[in-house]
Design an enzyme around this catalytic site. Structure first.
Site, PDB file in Angstrom:
ATOM      1  CE  LYS A  85      -4.533   0.890   0.519  1.00 19.66           C
ATOM      2  NZ  LYS A  85      -5.702   0.153   0.066  1.00 19.66           N
ATOM      3  N   GLY A 102     -20.795   6.435   5.253  1.00 19.21           N
ATOM      4  CA  GLY A 102     -19.899   6.810   4.152  1.00 19.21           C
ATOM      5  C   GLY A 102     -20.556   6.546   2.812  1.00 19.21           C
ATOM      6  N   GLY A 115     -19.368   7.358  -0.335  1.00 17.01           N
ATOM      7  CA  GLY A 115     -18.388   7.676  -1.366  1.00 17.01           C
ATOM      8  C   GLY A 115     -18.549   6.733  -2.536  1.00 17.01           C
ATOM      9  CB  VAL A 159     -17.500   1.488  -1.664  1.00 16.13           C
ATOM     10  CG1 VAL A 159     -18.140   0.125  -1.348  1.00 16.13           C
ATOM     11  CG2 VAL A 159     -16.111   1.290  -2.240  1.00 16.13           C
TER      12      VAL A 159
HETATM   13  P1  NAD Z   1     -14.437   7.525  -0.709  1.00 12.17           P
HETATM   14  O1  NAD Z   1     -13.374   8.455  -0.286  1.00 12.17           O
HETATM   15  O2  NAD Z   1     -15.005   7.645  -2.086  1.00 12.17           O
HETATM   16  O3  NAD Z   1     -15.687   7.631   0.294  1.00 12.17           O
HETATM   17  C1  NAD Z   1     -15.572   7.725   1.664  1.00 12.17           C
HETATM   18  C2  NAD Z   1     -16.784   8.538   2.129  1.00 12.17           C
HETATM   19  O4  NAD Z   1     -16.827   8.479   3.548  1.00 12.17           O
HETATM   20  C3  NAD Z   1     -16.731  10.001   1.734  1.00 12.17           C
HETATM   21  O5  NAD Z   1     -17.943  10.370   1.116  1.00 12.17           O
HETATM   22  C4  NAD Z   1     -16.520  10.721   3.071  1.00 12.17           C
HETATM   23  O6  NAD Z   1     -17.151  12.006   3.094  1.00 12.17           O
HETATM   24  C5  NAD Z   1     -17.161   9.772   4.034  1.00 12.17           C
HETATM   25  N1  NAD Z   1     -16.710   9.870   5.414  1.00 12.17           N
HETATM   26  C6  NAD Z   1     -15.447  10.027   5.879  1.00 12.17           C
HETATM   27  N2  NAD Z   1     -15.439  10.045   7.231  1.00 12.17           N
HETATM   28  C7  NAD Z   1     -16.723   9.880   7.632  1.00 12.17           C
HETATM   29  C8  NAD Z   1     -17.379   9.796   8.880  1.00 12.17           C
HETATM   30  N3  NAD Z   1     -16.707   9.904  10.031  1.00 12.17           N
HETATM   31  N4  NAD Z   1     -18.713   9.620   8.905  1.00 12.17           N
HETATM   32  C9  NAD Z   1     -19.422   9.529   7.756  1.00 12.17           C
HETATM   33  N5  NAD Z   1     -18.851   9.580   6.534  1.00 12.17           N
HETATM   34  C10 NAD Z   1     -17.528   9.766   6.466  1.00 12.17           C
HETATM   35  O7  NAD Z   1     -13.883   6.050  -0.449  1.00 12.17           O
HETATM   36  P2  NAD Z   1     -14.388   4.679  -1.083  1.00 12.17           P
HETATM   37  O8  NAD Z   1     -13.568   4.374  -2.288  1.00 12.17           O
HETATM   38  O9  NAD Z   1     -15.861   4.681  -1.173  1.00 12.17           O
HETATM   39  O10 NAD Z   1     -13.923   3.647   0.045  1.00 12.17           O
HETATM   40  C11 NAD Z   1     -14.602   3.577   1.286  1.00 12.17           C
HETATM   41  C12 NAD Z   1     -13.866   2.615   2.212  1.00 12.17           C
HETATM   42  O11 NAD Z   1     -13.794   1.323   1.595  1.00 12.17           O
HETATM   43  C13 NAD Z   1     -12.417   3.003   2.515  1.00 12.17           C
HETATM   44  O12 NAD Z   1     -12.083   2.588   3.820  1.00 12.17           O
HETATM   45  C14 NAD Z   1     -11.620   2.188   1.508  1.00 12.17           C
HETATM   46  O13 NAD Z   1     -10.298   1.935   1.955  1.00 12.17           O
HETATM   47  C15 NAD Z   1     -12.433   0.925   1.481  1.00 12.17           C
HETATM   48  N6  NAD Z   1     -12.263   0.152   0.264  1.00 12.17           N
HETATM   49  C16 NAD Z   1     -12.559   0.708  -0.935  1.00 12.17           C
HETATM   50  C17 NAD Z   1     -12.402  -0.033  -2.090  1.00 12.17           C
HETATM   51  C18 NAD Z   1     -12.762   0.531  -3.436  1.00 12.17           C
HETATM   52  O14 NAD Z   1     -12.848  -0.222  -4.404  1.00 12.17           O
HETATM   53  N7  NAD Z   1     -13.007   1.826  -3.541  1.00 12.17           N
HETATM   54  C19 NAD Z   1     -11.921  -1.347  -2.026  1.00 12.17           C
HETATM   55  C20 NAD Z   1     -11.628  -1.899  -0.760  1.00 12.17           C
HETATM   56  C21 NAD Z   1     -11.796  -1.125   0.372  1.00 12.17           C
END
Ligand code: NAD
Length: 340
Positions: A80, A177, A179, A181
């Site tokens: 990472k 969250g 975002g 996902v």
């Molecule tokens: P992202 O940055 O697109 O979305 C994260 C969201 O969480 C944002 O909208 C942010 O405003 C919100 N957020 C942050 N802190 C918060 C809180 N305290 N309360 C409420 N909302 C909050 O990220 P993502 O790509 O959607 O990934 C989300 C999680 O899944 C991360 O931990 C990431 O490591 C994990 N993940 C993602 C993937 C992927 O394919 N994107 C794969 C494996 C794991």
């Protein structure tokens, strides 16, 4: 700041501190284990409190990637990278190219992809200076829909195991969250008739979930107290901690966030409370599986990739059964399976 003494160091093969004066890049690239194949893991672009916080995040996330690849039976190791940044400010192409050059110097031992704060378009820029990059806009694209698909199937496995139900219709899922996902996951859950309670730090995205999926928005802290069958953490790590573990009303914790347990003992506490935890690195492997298909010499085939992602449901069903049969917590069962 200690490196070898860091609680998450855990025999990392290599840790690189990369800097570039012209672009302002400050990054940590952590390579945990390359015995199965090159270390593959995303690059997080984040405002860290200090260098020590960035190092710890890189080490924890990279170790998790090793377990993720093992549990998804993929030929990769764990790695990472994190960029110490002001996440509110846009990234410059120069910084991304400097990151790419740092990755390139590792000669394929580490393959970078997107993560929180980086995008497939960013990886296209990284691609101009190194071939050791995945998750490109022109390949399989954003892995988040695949991750959401895997989490959705994983929630099914958990609901079948804990609630003896084979449908999510009428169940309430609290999604933390919204975002890349989280929003996709909401769409899948809503499509199946689940009720949604959601939270995010960005009000606009909560409004979108309310409009599109009839979701009920709540304040960030209120999500832990929500009356729901499933709590789906899809924001950042460490959310199952001393301040939250006793408050949860959900019967199941199943979401995409990495490193959901602040410490292992919080996983034990979930089990004691009769809350079924879907170990993060098992349920959120969809993105990694999708990237694996992007690298398929036959070319990317979305149907093939998503069918593969769907196998997460059976992996979790087996894991839940194994944990129940041995009387151990699910995170312990996963760690034992991942260790071989
Ligand atoms: P992202 O940055 O697109 O979305 C994260 C969201 O969480 C944002 O909208 C942010 O405003 C919100 N957020 C942050 N802190 C918060 C809180 N305290 N309360 C409420 N909302 C909050 O990220 P993502 O790509 O959607 O990934 C989300 C999680 O899944 C991360 O931990 C990431 O490591 C994990 N993940 C993602 C993937 C992927 O394919 N994107 C794969 C494996 C794991």
């Amino acid at each position: 700041m200690t490196v070898f003494g860091n609680a998450s160091f855990d025999h990392h093969e290599q840790v690189v501190f990369a800097a570039d004066a012209d672009s302002g890049l400050k990054a940590v690239i952590a390579i945990h284990d390359t015995r199965r194949g090159p270390a593959l893991g995303g690059c997080r672009y984040w405002s860290y409190a200090d260098d020590a916080a960035a190092l710890t995040d890189a080490l924890r996330l990279s170790r998790g990637m090793t377990s993720k690849a093992v549990m998804a039976d993929l030929p990769y190791g764990g790695g990472k990278s994190v960029v110490i940044a002001d996440a509110a400010r846009p990234k410059s192409p120069e910084l991304l190219r400097a990151l790419g050059r740092a990755v390139d110097r590792l000669a394929g031992r580490y393959i970078v992809a997107e993560d929180v704060g980086t995008s497939p378009a960013d990886m296209d820029i990284v691609r101009t200076v190194t071939p050791h990059v995945a998750g490109l806009a022109e390949g399989g694209g954003d892995p988040s829909p695949a991750t959401a698909h895997g989490v959705w199937r994983g929630i099914h496995a958990a609901v079948t195991h804990a609630l003896r139900r084979n449908s999510l219709d009428g169940l309430t899922v609290a999604v933390q969250g919204l975002g890349h996902v989280g929003l996709h996951l909401c769409r899948l859950l809503h499509g199946e008739g689940a009720r949604l309670v959601v939270t995010d730090l960005r009000p606009a995205t909560m409004e979108r979930a309310a409009d599109e999926f009839g979701a009920l928005p709540v304040a960030a802290e209120a999500i832990y107290d929500t009356d729901a069958e499933v709590f789906a953490p899809c924001a950042l790590g460490g959310v199952i901690n001393d301040g939250t573990v006793e408050r949860l009303k959900a019967r199941i914790v199943a979401g995409s966030a990495n490193n959901q347990l602040a410490e292992d003992r919080h996983g034990a506490r979930l089990a004691e409370r009769g809350i079924l935890y879907a170990p993060d690195y098992v349920i959120n492997a969809g993105g990694l599986i999708n990237i694996h298909h992007e690298r398929d010499p036959r070319g990317y085939d979305r149907e093939r990739a998503f069918a593969h992602v769907g196998r997460i449901e059976q992996t979790l069903a087996d894991l839940f059964a194994r944990a129940a049969a041995s009387g151990i917590a699910t995170h312990t069962a996963a760690d034992r399976m991942a260790a071989g």
